[in-house]
Motif scaffolding. Structure first.
Motif, short mmCIF file in Angstrom:
data_model
loop_
_atom_site.label_atom_id
_atom_site.label_comp_id
_atom_site.label_asym_id
_atom_site.label_seq_id
_atom_site.Cartn_x
_atom_site.Cartn_y
_atom_site.Cartn_z
N GLN A 286 13.74 54.86 49.64
CA GLN A 286 12.45 54.78 48.97
C GLN A 286 12.19 53.37 48.46
OE1 GLN A 286 12.60 57.85 46.01
NE2 GLN A 286 12.17 59.50 47.47
N GLU A 287 13.22 52.72 47.93
CA GLU A 287 13.07 51.35 47.47
C GLU A 287 12.73 50.44 48.64
OE1 GLU A 287 16.61 50.26 45.35
OE2 GLU A 287 16.20 51.63 43.69
N VAL A 288 13.42 50.66 49.77
CA VAL A 288 13.14 49.84 50.96
C VAL A 288 11.71 50.07 51.43
CG1 VAL A 288 13.70 49.60 53.42
CG2 VAL A 288 15.53 49.63 51.72
N ILE A 289 11.29 51.32 51.44
CA ILE A 289 9.92 51.64 51.85
C ILE A 289 8.93 50.99 50.89
CG2 ILE A 289 8.24 53.51 52.05
CD1 ILE A 289 10.53 55.25 53.19
N ALA A 290 9.23 51.08 49.58
CA ALA A 290 8.33 50.48 48.59
C ALA A 290 8.29 48.96 48.76
CB ALA A 290 8.79 50.84 47.18
N GLU A 291 9.45 48.34 48.97
CA GLU A 291 9.49 46.89 49.18
C GLU A 291 8.73 46.51 50.45
OE1 GLU A 291 10.82 44.25 47.45
OE2 GLU A 291 11.13 45.66 45.80
N ARG A 292 8.92 47.31 51.49
CA ARG A 292 8.24 47.04 52.76
C ARG A 292 6.72 47.16 52.60
NH1 ARG A 292 9.83 50.70 57.59
NH2 ARG A 292 7.69 50.94 58.26
N GLN A 293 6.32 48.21 51.87
CA GLN A 293 4.90 48.41 51.64
C GLN A 293 4.34 47.27 50.78
OE1 GLN A 293 4.00 52.18 49.93
NE2 GLN A 293 1.81 51.98 50.23
N LYS A 294 5.10 46.87 49.77
CA LYS A 294 4.67 45.77 48.90
C LYS A 294 4.55 44.48 49.72
CE LYS A 294 6.05 43.46 44.64
NZ LYS A 294 7.09 43.35 43.61
N ALA A 295 5.56 44.24 50.59
CA ALA A 295 5.53 43.06 51.43
C ALA A 295 4.35 43.13 52.40
CB ALA A 295 6.84 42.91 52.19
N SER A 296 4.11 44.32 52.93
CA SER A 296 2.99 44.51 53.85
C SER A 296 1.67 44.25 53.13
CB SER A 296 3.02 45.93 54.43
OG SER A 296 1.89 46.18 55.22
N GLU A 297 1.53 44.75 51.93
CA GLU A 297 0.32 44.52 51.15
C GLU A 297 0.15 43.04 50.82
OE1 GLU A 297 0.72 47.09 47.75
OE2 GLU A 297 0.25 48.90 48.91
N ILE B 11 1.39 40.55 52.57
CA ILE B 11 1.02 39.86 53.81
C ILE B 11 -0.46 40.09 54.12
CG2 ILE B 11 1.36 39.92 56.32
CD1 ILE B 11 4.35 40.37 55.76
N GLU B 12 -0.91 41.32 53.92
CA GLU B 12 -2.32 41.64 54.17
C GLU B 12 -3.23 40.84 53.24
OE1 GLU B 12 -5.51 43.23 56.09
OE2 GLU B 12 -3.42 43.44 56.69
N ALA B 13 -2.81 40.74 51.98
CA ALA B 13 -3.61 39.96 51.02
C ALA B 13 -3.63 38.49 51.41
CB ALA B 13 -3.04 40.13 49.61
N GLU B 14 -2.47 37.96 51.79
CA GLU B 14 -2.40 36.57 52.22
C GLU B 14 -3.22 36.35 53.50
OE1 GLU B 14 1.72 35.46 52.58
OE2 GLU B 14 2.04 35.55 50.42
N ARG B 15 -3.21 37.34 54.41
CA ARG B 15 -4.00 37.25 55.65
C ARG B 15 -5.49 37.21 55.33
NH1 ARG B 15 -6.69 40.36 59.36
NH2 ARG B 15 -6.39 42.25 58.16
N LYS B 16 -5.90 38.10 54.41
CA LYS B 16 -7.31 38.13 54.02
C LYS B 16 -7.70 36.81 53.35
CE LYS B 16 -7.96 43.08 53.56
NZ LYS B 16 -8.26 44.17 52.62
N GLU B 17 -6.80 36.33 52.50
CA GLU B 17 -7.05 35.07 51.81
C GLU B 17 -7.15 33.93 52.83
OE1 GLU B 17 -4.44 32.54 48.73
OE2 GLU B 17 -4.71 34.64 48.16
#
Length: 159
Positions: free
Chosen positions: A113-124, A126-132
């Motif tokens: 769950q921590e890995v999934i949360a970290e992955r999701q956080k990293a994905s978010e 990355i998505e924020a940085e991509r949008k930026e």
């Protein structure tokens, strides 16, 4: 007593092979007296000692049999207790293994769950940085397109 023997010997007539006179009863009486004296002095104490010894030996045998039976009973009791303790220890080991397995599975789930949360956080992130980055690029594109338009339009006005 010796007087009786001498008296009997004087009165006795020597006859044939066996003389039946006072010596026979006298010898019988002497034999009985000797047997009584020997019985009183030697045989009774000896018989008593033998009886006491036999009683002691029999008592020791009975005590040994009882101790043997007690030892067998204790051995059986200890074997039963040992079996029960082994069963209990196996149950405790099984419970400990089950608890350890449960803890491990919980920790694995938590880590996943921590890995999934970290992955999701990293994905978010990355998505924020991509949008930026896209918005920054879009601004640059607009700025460049304005510059291009100004240069192109400005160059056409200059001609």
């Amino acid at each position: 007593m010796t007087q009786w023997i001498l008296l009997a010997a004087e009165t006795a007539e020597s006859g044939g092979l066996f003389d039946i006179d006072a010596t026979l009863p006298l010898m019988a009486i002497q034999f009985l007296i000797l047997a009584t004296i020997l019985n009183a002095l030697f045989y009774k104490p000896l018989g008593k000692a033998i009886d006491e010894r036999a009683g002691y030996v029999q008592g020791q045998l009975d005590q040994a049999k009882k101790q043997k039976q007690d030892a067998i009973a204790l051995a059986q009791q200890y074997e039963q207790e040992l079996r029960e303790v082994r069963k209990e220890s196996q149950n405790v080991i099984a419970q400990a293994q089950a608890e350890a397995q449960k803890i491990v599975s919980e920790q694995v789930q938590q880590a996943q769950q921590e890995v999934i949360a970290e992955r999701q956080k990293a994905s978010e992130q990355i998505e924020a940085e991509r949008k930026e980055a896209l918005s920054a690029l879009e601004k640059q594109v607009k700025a460049l397109s304005h510059q291009i338009v100004e240069k192109v339009i400005g160059a056409e006005f200059a001609k």
